[in-house]
Design a protein around this motif. Structure first.
Motif, PDB file in Angstrom:
ATOM      1  N   SER A  85       3.000  -6.819  -8.848  1.00 31.53           N
ATOM      2  CA  SER A  85       2.305  -5.573  -8.533  1.00 31.53           C
ATOM      3  C   SER A  85       2.686  -5.219  -7.105  1.00 31.53           C
ATOM      4  N   ALA A  86       3.920  -4.734  -6.972  1.00 32.89           N
ATOM      5  CA  ALA A  86       4.493  -4.493  -5.648  1.00 32.89           C
ATOM      6  C   ALA A  86       3.925  -3.257  -4.969  1.00 32.89           C
ATOM      7  N   TYR A  87       3.345  -2.354  -5.763  1.00 34.10           N
ATOM      8  CA  TYR A  87       2.800  -1.109  -5.211  1.00 34.10           C
ATOM      9  C   TYR A  87       1.294  -1.283  -5.058  1.00 34.10           C
ATOM     10  N   VAL A  88       0.876  -1.709  -3.874  1.00 38.24           N
ATOM     11  CA  VAL A  88      -0.527  -2.061  -3.657  1.00 38.24           C
ATOM     12  C   VAL A  88      -1.422  -0.828  -3.766  1.00 38.24           C
ATOM     13  N   HIS A 234      11.130   3.522  -3.698  1.00 36.50           N
ATOM     14  CA  HIS A 234      11.136   2.790  -2.427  1.00 36.50           C
ATOM     15  C   HIS A 234       9.903   3.077  -1.582  1.00 36.50           C
ATOM     16  N   VAL A 235       9.187   4.146  -1.905  1.00 42.16           N
ATOM     17  CA  VAL A 235       8.028   4.555  -1.104  1.00 42.16           C
ATOM     18  C   VAL A 235       6.804   3.751  -1.537  1.00 42.16           C
ATOM     19  N   ASP A 236       6.067   3.227  -0.549  1.00 45.33           N
ATOM     20  CA  ASP A 236       4.832   2.477  -0.801  1.00 45.33           C
ATOM     21  C   ASP A 236       5.065   1.200  -1.600  1.00 45.33           C
ATOM     22  N   MET A 237       6.309   0.695  -1.622  1.00 38.54           N
ATOM     23  CA  MET A 237       6.594  -0.597  -2.271  1.00 38.54           C
ATOM     24  C   MET A 237       6.362  -1.691  -1.240  1.00 38.54           C
ATOM     25  N   THR A 238       5.223  -2.323  -1.314  1.00 38.63           N
ATOM     26  CA  THR A 238       4.820  -3.312  -0.305  1.00 38.63           C
ATOM     27  C   THR A 238       5.710  -4.548  -0.353  1.00 38.63           C
ATOM     28  N   GLY A 263       5.875  -3.919 -11.251  1.00 38.67           N
ATOM     29  CA  GLY A 263       4.557  -3.332 -11.443  1.00 38.67           C
ATOM     30  C   GLY A 263       4.666  -1.811 -11.411  1.00 38.67           C
ATOM     31  N   THR A 264       3.582  -1.141 -11.739  1.00 38.16           N
ATOM     32  CA  THR A 264       3.565   0.313 -11.833  1.00 38.16           C
ATOM     33  C   THR A 264       4.003   0.963 -10.525  1.00 38.16           C
ATOM     34  N   VAL A 265       5.021   1.827 -10.596  1.00 41.93           N
ATOM     35  CA  VAL A 265       5.501   2.530  -9.408  1.00 41.93           C
ATOM     36  C   VAL A 265       4.450   3.570  -9.020  1.00 41.93           C
ATOM     37  N   SER A 266       4.016   3.534  -7.763  1.00 41.67           N
ATOM     38  CA  SER A 266       2.881   4.358  -7.350  1.00 41.67           C
ATOM     39  C   SER A 266       3.048   4.815  -5.911  1.00 41.67           C
ATOM     40  N   ASN A 267       2.912   6.120  -5.700  1.00 39.34           N
ATOM     41  CA  ASN A 267       3.005   6.705  -4.351  1.00 39.34           C
ATOM     42  C   ASN A 267       1.670   7.291  -3.920  1.00 39.34           C
TER      43      ASN A 267
END
Length: 337
Positions: A85-88, A234-238, A263-267
């Motif tokens: 879950s890379a997109y916190v 690449h944005v918000d990928m912790t 994990g779900t890509v999320s901006n």
């Protein structure tokens, strides 16, 4: 280089190399019968496959039309499927919707679960749903396939173990998740088979869009013909992929053919939750996320989960608008035993 597994009379398909424009393919079974076999012997197989891919581009070898409907997931089954879950931002929204604070450790140590890898859906296979109350959702993600590696890989070492990249629909049954998590033992019934893109590509195929750990392109989701999400990967990928792969290998060796998901890509948008595409935002890579935002602002969710008759399409294109991995396009259907 682009690789695919075409349907045949075996579980693991027939390995082919695919042209850059996804129009043609050439049999690669004389190099390796399956993608897993190629990954098991990558030092020998990769140069031979690259030669074959180059010959395909030059039309110097026999070729056949590549049809995405004839492709299995690149690895129809895998020794390991670990989804992070890379997109916190996504995790933060989930917890905020139920009034829970996000622990500081979530920004320093990735969340990850080990999913079922014994059988994946093909990219154009339907999603069978037995009960609408299970809350069928899509999750648009990116994933990498690794080579072998020792326990204790550092992120820098893990970078060299990334062999291939794909996109994913990590199907989730949201209605089953709360009871499973309440047991304190993780996902199982709430995570049916996922589907991966028709082709997997080597990192160099992405050119400048791959920085060694992240993809600098949007991932687009279309639900029932309407744009649902196009967040930038690449944005918000912790946590980038080398960090995720390193996490997998902390206490166990890394096995060739391991799939690691983002994990779900999320901006975010202006430091707040993202907005729908129709309102100028990047939208969402799953239905649960917009339901969280509706709950936060309106007190209850309004957007329904998928039911039979719905169609989800997930795709990534390059700067010129050309499909990179092919498309995942799936209809939800009623499961009949």
């Amino acid at each position: 280089m682009k690789l695919a597994s075409l349907k045949n009379d075996t579980r693991d398909g027939r390995l082919v190399v695919v042209s850059k424009d996804l129009a043609w393919c050439a049999d690669a079974s004389h190099v390796a019968p399956t993608l897993q076999a190629a990954l098991d012997d990558w030092e020998r197989a990769e140069p031979a496959l690259r030669t074959l891919a180059d010959e395909l581009e030059r039309e110097a070898i026999p070729r056949e039309r590549f049809h995405e409907h004839e492709a299995l997931s690149p690895l129809p089954r895998a020794y390991q499927w670990a989804d992070g879950s890379a997109y916190v931002n996504h995790v933060e929204l989930v917890r905020k919707a139920r009034g829970a604070e996000l622990p500081d450790s979530f920004w320093e140590d990735p969340l990850m679960y080990q999913g079922g890898s014994d059988s994946f859906l093909a990219p154009r296979d339907p999603i069978p749903l037995a009960d609408d109350s299970w809350g069928c959702d899509f999750e648009a993600e990116v994933a990498v396939i690794t080579g072998d590696g020792p326990q204790g890989l550092t992120p820098e070492e893990a970078k060299s173990k990334i062999r291939l990249i794909m996109i994913v629909n990590d199907v989730s049954l949201r209605g089953l998740i709360p009871a499973e998590l309440a047991k304190g033992f993780g996902f199982f019934q709430s995570k049916p088979p996922s589907a991966f893109s028709p082709v997997a590509v080597t990192p160099d195929e992405l050119g400048e869009a791959w920085d060694g750990g992240k993809i600098h392109l949007p991932l687009r989701s279309t639900l029932n013909g309407e744009r649902f999400g196009e967040p930038d990967c690449h944005v918000d990928m912790t946590f980038d992929f080398p960090r995720l792969v390193s996490h997998v290998a902390k206490s166990r060796p890394l096995t060739a053919g391991t799939i690691v998901g983002s994990g779900t890509v999320s901006n975010k948008l202006d430091d707040g939750p993202g907005k729908p595409v129709s309102e100028g935002g990047k939208g969402y890579s799953c239905i649960a996320e917009i339901r969280m935002i509706e709950t936060i602002y309106d007190g209850e969710p309004k957007t329904r989960f998928m039911t039979p008759g719905d169609t989800i399409r997930i795709e990534m294109t390059d700067a010129e608008g050309r499909s990179i991995f092919g498309a995942i396009e799936q209809d939800v259907v009623r499961y009949e035993r």
